[in-house]
Motif scaffolding. Structure first.
Motif, PDB file in Angstrom:
ATOM      1  N   THR A   1     -10.181  12.223   1.569  1.00 34.55           N
ATOM      2  CA  THR A   1      -8.989  11.418   1.956  1.00 34.55           C
ATOM      3  C   THR A   1      -8.126  11.975   2.987  1.00 34.55           C
ATOM      4  OG1 THR A   1      -9.347  10.505  -0.334  1.00 34.55           O
ATOM      5  CG2 THR A   1      -7.074  10.276   1.000  1.00 34.55           C
ATOM      6  N   THR A   2      -7.944  11.136   3.989  1.00 34.04           N
ATOM      7  CA  THR A   2      -6.870  11.850   5.120  1.00 34.04           C
ATOM      8  C   THR A   2      -5.325  11.545   4.518  1.00 34.04           C
ATOM      9  OG1 THR A   2      -6.469   9.701   6.098  1.00 34.04           O
ATOM     10  CG2 THR A   2      -8.400  10.960   6.819  1.00 34.04           C
ATOM     11  N   THR A   3      -4.648  12.525   5.170  1.00 37.70           N
ATOM     12  CA  THR A   3      -3.107  12.299   4.655  1.00 37.70           C
ATOM     13  C   THR A   3      -2.641  10.900   5.035  1.00 37.70           C
ATOM     14  OG1 THR A   3      -2.615  14.471   5.501  1.00 37.70           O
ATOM     15  CG2 THR A   3      -0.783  12.927   5.215  1.00 37.70           C
ATOM     16  N   ARG A   4      -2.847  10.120   5.984  1.00 39.75           N
ATOM     17  CA  ARG A   4      -2.561   8.905   5.891  1.00 39.75           C
ATOM     18  C   ARG A   4      -2.963   7.953   5.014  1.00 39.75           C
ATOM     19  NH1 ARG A   4       1.321   5.924   7.993  1.00 39.75           N
ATOM     20  NH2 ARG A   4       0.813   4.012   8.767  1.00 39.75           N
ATOM     21  N   GLN A   5      -4.407   8.006   4.518  1.00 36.77           N
ATOM     22  CA  GLN A   5      -4.797   7.183   3.408  1.00 36.77           C
ATOM     23  C   GLN A   5      -3.954   7.585   2.275  1.00 36.77           C
ATOM     24  OE1 GLN A   5      -8.938   8.739   4.097  1.00 36.77           O
ATOM     25  NE2 GLN A   5      -9.615   6.554   4.353  1.00 36.77           N
ATOM     26  N   ALA A   6      -3.764   8.802   2.024  1.00 29.25           N
ATOM     27  CA  ALA A   6      -2.868   9.115   0.821  1.00 29.25           C
ATOM     28  C   ALA A   6      -1.615   8.662   0.971  1.00 29.25           C
ATOM     29  CB  ALA A   6      -2.930  10.767   0.476  1.00 29.25           C
ATOM     30  N   GLN A   7      -1.064   8.427   1.962  1.00 28.96           N
ATOM     31  CA  GLN A   7       0.268   8.009   2.081  1.00 28.96           C
ATOM     32  C   GLN A   7       0.306   6.214   1.812  1.00 28.96           C
ATOM     33  OE1 GLN A   7       1.213   9.237   5.921  1.00 28.96           O
ATOM     34  NE2 GLN A   7       2.380  11.013   5.363  1.00 28.96           N
ATOM     35  N   ASN A   8      -0.813   5.774   2.357  1.00 29.05           N
ATOM     36  CA  ASN A   8      -0.937   4.192   2.263  1.00 29.05           C
ATOM     37  C   ASN A   8      -1.347   3.879   0.703  1.00 29.05           C
ATOM     38  OD1 ASN A   8      -0.721   3.686   4.800  1.00 29.05           O
ATOM     39  ND2 ASN A   8      -2.705   3.781   5.328  1.00 29.05           N
ATOM     40  N   ARG A   9      -1.794   4.684   0.148  1.00 25.75           N
ATOM     41  CA  ARG A   9      -2.443   4.520  -1.331  1.00 25.75           C
ATOM     42  C   ARG A   9      -1.003   4.627  -2.379  1.00 25.75           C
ATOM     43  NH1 ARG A   9      -7.257   7.891  -1.404  1.00 25.75           N
ATOM     44  NH2 ARG A   9      -9.007   6.479  -0.933  1.00 25.75           N
ATOM     45  N   ALA A  10      -0.256   5.861  -1.867  1.00 27.82           N
ATOM     46  CA  ALA A  10       0.870   6.196  -2.605  1.00 27.82           C
ATOM     47  C   ALA A  10       2.011   4.779  -2.356  1.00 27.82           C
ATOM     48  CB  ALA A  10       1.669   7.297  -2.171  1.00 27.82           C
ATOM     49  N   LYS A  11       1.937   4.259  -1.113  1.00 24.98           N
ATOM     50  CA  LYS A  11       2.840   3.152  -0.685  1.00 24.98           C
ATOM     51  C   LYS A  11       2.496   1.924  -1.624  1.00 24.98           C
ATOM     52  CE  LYS A  11       4.521   0.523   2.933  1.00 24.98           C
ATOM     53  NZ  LYS A  11       4.231  -0.840   2.905  1.00 24.98           N
ATOM     54  N   PHE A  12       0.993   1.694  -1.709  1.00 24.64           N
ATOM     55  CA  PHE A  12       0.570   0.618  -2.499  1.00 24.64           C
ATOM     56  C   PHE A  12       1.040   0.755  -3.812  1.00 24.64           C
ATOM     57  CE2 PHE A  12      -2.758  -1.202  -5.173  1.00 24.64           C
ATOM     58  CZ  PHE A  12      -2.988  -2.558  -4.832  1.00 24.64           C
ATOM     59  N   TRP A  13       0.675   1.838  -4.515  1.00 22.13           N
ATOM     60  CA  TRP A  13       1.033   1.793  -6.098  1.00 22.13           C
ATOM     61  C   TRP A  13       2.378   1.766  -6.233  1.00 22.13           C
ATOM     62  CZ3 TRP A  13      -2.416  -0.108  -8.665  1.00 22.13           C
ATOM     63  CH2 TRP A  13      -3.958   0.317  -8.325  1.00 22.13           C
ATOM     64  N   ASN A  14       3.353   2.535  -5.416  1.00 17.93           N
ATOM     65  CA  ASN A  14       4.633   2.633  -5.672  1.00 17.93           C
ATOM     66  C   ASN A  14       5.131   1.082  -5.447  1.00 17.93           C
ATOM     67  OD1 ASN A  14       4.947   5.327  -5.949  1.00 17.93           O
ATOM     68  ND2 ASN A  14       5.213   5.715  -3.787  1.00 17.93           N
ATOM     69  N   GLU A  15       4.767   0.405  -4.637  1.00 18.27           N
ATOM     70  CA  GLU A  15       5.356  -0.992  -4.406  1.00 18.27           C
ATOM     71  C   GLU A  15       4.779  -1.954  -5.759  1.00 18.27           C
ATOM     72  OE1 GLU A  15       3.363  -2.447  -1.010  1.00 18.27           O
ATOM     73  OE2 GLU A  15       4.955  -1.569   0.464  1.00 18.27           O
ATOM     74  N   ARG A  16       3.381  -1.699  -6.285  1.00 19.93           N
ATOM     75  CA  ARG A  16       2.916  -2.397  -7.505  1.00 19.93           C
ATOM     76  C   ARG A  16       3.959  -2.032  -8.588  1.00 19.93           C
ATOM     77  NH1 ARG A  16       0.460  -3.296  -3.899  1.00 19.93           N
ATOM     78  NH2 ARG A  16       2.089  -4.950  -3.419  1.00 19.93           N
ATOM     79  N   ILE A  17       4.335  -0.598  -8.729  1.00 19.55           N
ATOM     80  CA  ILE A  17       5.295  -0.334  -9.664  1.00 19.55           C
ATOM     81  C   ILE A  17       6.613  -0.900  -9.740  1.00 19.55           C
ATOM     82  CG2 ILE A  17       6.811   1.758 -10.595  1.00 19.55           C
ATOM     83  CD1 ILE A  17       3.891   1.856 -11.836  1.00 19.55           C
ATOM     84  N   ALA A  18       6.980  -0.930  -8.416  1.00 21.35           N
ATOM     85  CA  ALA A  18       8.479  -1.527  -8.312  1.00 21.35           C
ATOM     86  C   ALA A  18       8.589  -3.281  -8.454  1.00 21.35           C
ATOM     87  CB  ALA A  18       8.959  -1.466  -6.693  1.00 21.35           C
ATOM     88  N   GLU A  19       7.284  -3.566  -8.635  1.00 25.25           N
ATOM     89  CA  GLU A  19       7.179  -5.038  -8.614  1.00 25.25           C
ATOM     90  C   GLU A  19       7.233  -5.384 -10.200  1.00 25.25           C
ATOM     91  OE1 GLU A  19       3.898  -6.090  -6.674  1.00 25.25           O
ATOM     92  OE2 GLU A  19       4.690  -6.286  -4.449  1.00 25.25           O
ATOM     93  N   ALA A  20       6.844  -4.325 -10.976  1.00 21.17           N
ATOM     94  CA  ALA A  20       6.376  -4.466 -12.603  1.00 21.17           C
ATOM     95  C   ALA A  20       7.917  -4.489 -12.997  1.00 21.17           C
ATOM     96  CB  ALA A  20       5.874  -3.339 -12.858  1.00 21.17           C
ATOM     97  N   THR A  21       8.005  -5.483 -13.928  1.00 20.01           N
ATOM     98  CA  THR A  21       9.391  -5.698 -14.607  1.00 20.01           C
ATOM     99  C   THR A  21       9.521  -5.183 -16.208  1.00 20.01           C
ATOM    100  OG1 THR A  21       8.799  -8.002 -15.232  1.00 20.01           O
ATOM    101  CG2 THR A  21       9.718  -7.652 -12.995  1.00 20.01           C
ATOM    102  N   THR A  22       8.321  -4.939 -16.677  1.00 17.72           N
ATOM    103  CA  THR A  22       8.319  -4.601 -18.079  1.00 17.72           C
ATOM    104  C   THR A  22       7.345  -3.211 -18.129  1.00 17.72           C
ATOM    105  OG1 THR A  22       6.388  -5.675 -18.564  1.00 17.72           O
ATOM    106  CG2 THR A  22       8.263  -6.773 -18.904  1.00 17.72           C
ATOM    107  N   ASP A  23       7.716  -2.416 -19.080  1.00 22.60           N
ATOM    108  CA  ASP A  23       6.885  -1.348 -19.597  1.00 22.60           C
ATOM    109  C   ASP A  23       5.457  -1.576 -19.696  1.00 22.60           C
ATOM    110  OD1 ASP A  23       9.029   0.625 -19.400  1.00 22.60           O
ATOM    111  OD2 ASP A  23       9.244   0.447 -21.499  1.00 22.60           O
ATOM    112  N   GLN A  24       5.064  -2.704 -20.125  1.00 27.20           N
ATOM    113  CA  GLN A  24       3.696  -3.185 -20.228  1.00 27.20           C
ATOM    114  C   GLN A  24       3.177  -3.415 -18.996  1.00 27.20           C
ATOM    115  OE1 GLN A  24       2.996  -6.657 -22.830  1.00 27.20           O
ATOM    116  NE2 GLN A  24       0.678  -6.659 -22.567  1.00 27.20           N
ATOM    117  N   GLU A  25       3.899  -3.994 -17.961  1.00 23.08           N
ATOM    118  CA  GLU A  25       3.147  -4.318 -16.539  1.00 23.08           C
ATOM    119  C   GLU A  25       3.216  -2.840 -15.932  1.00 23.08           C
ATOM    120  OE1 GLU A  25       6.185  -6.737 -14.870  1.00 23.08           O
ATOM    121  OE2 GLU A  25       5.277  -8.583 -15.633  1.00 23.08           O
ATOM    122  N   ARG A  26       3.951  -1.914 -16.010  1.00 19.78           N
ATOM    123  CA  ARG A  26       3.811  -0.550 -15.440  1.00 19.78           C
ATOM    124  C   ARG A  26       2.952   0.113 -16.155  1.00 19.78           C
ATOM    125  NH1 ARG A  26       9.481  -1.708 -15.194  1.00 19.78           N
ATOM    126  NH2 ARG A  26      10.051  -1.220 -17.380  1.00 19.78           N
TER     127      ARG A  26
END
Length: 67
Positions: A2-27
């Motif tokens: 994994t390159t640094t850029r790929q790791a950054q993209n993955r982190a961004k993706f998962w951080n966005e999913r967490i931010a969209e989650a509204t309940t502990d179950q979704e998180r």
């Protein structure tokens, strides 16, 4: 590998999913999916031991909370 850029993209993706989650179950579901994705990627990279680490962690979690 994994390159640094790929790791950054993955982190961004998962951080966005967490931010969209509204309940502990979704998180929890987001984190579960992230961990499974990470383990699958590690296996493709020749590190199948990540699945064992995830399994051990989940087993410990279950034992701790099963009563």
């Amino acid at each position: 590998m994994t390159t640094t850029r790929q790791a950054q993209n993955r982190a961004k993706f998962w951080n966005e999913r967490i931010a969209e989650a509204t309940t502990d179950q979704e998180r929890a579901t987001v984190w579960q999916n992230a961990c499974r994705t990470l383990a699958a990627q590690a296996q493709r990279e020749g590190r199948p031991d990540v699945w064992r680490a995830l399994t051990n962690h989940l087993h410990d979690f279950y034992k701790h909370h099963a009563g």
